[in-house]
Motif scaffolding. Structure first.
Motif, short mmCIF file in Angstrom:
data_model
loop_
_atom_site.label_atom_id
_atom_site.label_comp_id
_atom_site.label_asym_id
_atom_site.label_seq_id
_atom_site.Cartn_x
_atom_site.Cartn_y
_atom_site.Cartn_z
N GLU A 8 -18.96 -24.43 42.97
CA GLU A 8 -19.23 -25.29 43.90
C GLU A 8 -18.39 -24.81 45.15
O GLU A 8 -17.16 -24.53 45.15
CB GLU A 8 -18.69 -26.71 43.42
N GLU A 34 -27.81 -26.22 43.38
CA GLU A 34 -27.63 -27.64 43.81
C GLU A 34 -27.03 -27.72 45.25
O GLU A 34 -26.13 -27.23 45.56
CB GLU A 34 -26.64 -28.39 42.86
N LYS A 35 -27.84 -28.41 46.01
CA LYS A 35 -27.40 -28.79 47.53
C LYS A 35 -27.14 -30.12 47.67
O LYS A 35 -28.06 -31.06 47.29
CB LYS A 35 -28.27 -28.21 48.38
N VAL A 36 -25.83 -30.56 48.23
CA VAL A 36 -25.34 -31.77 48.15
C VAL A 36 -24.85 -32.04 49.73
O VAL A 36 -23.75 -31.40 50.02
CB VAL A 36 -24.51 -32.48 47.20
N HIS A 48 -25.43 -21.96 39.70
CA HIS A 48 -25.21 -21.94 38.32
C HIS A 48 -25.76 -20.55 37.78
O HIS A 48 -26.75 -19.88 38.19
CB HIS A 48 -26.60 -22.90 37.82
N HIS A 93 -33.31 -29.97 36.58
CA HIS A 93 -33.13 -30.48 37.75
C HIS A 93 -32.82 -29.71 38.80
O HIS A 93 -33.03 -29.89 40.11
CB HIS A 93 -32.38 -31.80 37.71
N PHE A 94 -32.08 -28.54 38.42
CA PHE A 94 -31.55 -27.49 39.40
C PHE A 94 -31.98 -26.42 39.23
O PHE A 94 -31.63 -25.25 39.85
CB PHE A 94 -29.88 -27.78 39.21
#
Length: 109
Positions: A8, A34-36, A48, A93-94
């Motif tokens: 991350e 995953e981008k947040v 991942h 989901h990712f």
């Protein structure tokens, strides 16, 4: 399920540097991203990886080291064998969608 590795980072450049170093260091596959928005007001990106346990550990360590030279790493972790609930319900989901990316070969003169 093989091992799952996660790195991350803050920022996309840092994540790309981590991913590049990781896949060069060991026989792993990038299986998701995953981008947040909101990690310290910046874009948080988690990459991942999947492969056998030793390869994922080596890849995550190399990727983390490379990313720290470029930017900020929030965390990294290796799950030796993710439970089926994680692998089957959370990870999809990712998962990366297959896209052809054309990177020019600059080696030809």
């Amino acid at each position: 399920m093989q091992a799952l590795g996660l790195i991350e980072t803050v920022g996309y450049l840092t994540a790309v540097s981590a991913a590049d170093a990781a896949v060069k260091a060991a026989d792993v596959e990038i299986v998701g991203i995953e981008k947040v928005i909101g990690v310290s007001g910046y874009l948080g990106v988690t990459v991942h990886f999947s492969g056998d346990v030793a390869a994922v550990k080596s890849a995550v360590e190399s990727g983390k080291d490379a990313a720290e030279r470029v930017g900020k790493v929030i965390s990294s972790h290796v799950i030796p064998r993710a439970h089926q609930e994680v692998a089957g319900k959370l990870l999809p989901h990712f998962k990366l969608k297959e896209k052809a990316v054309n990177i020019p070969d600059n080696t030809e003169q």
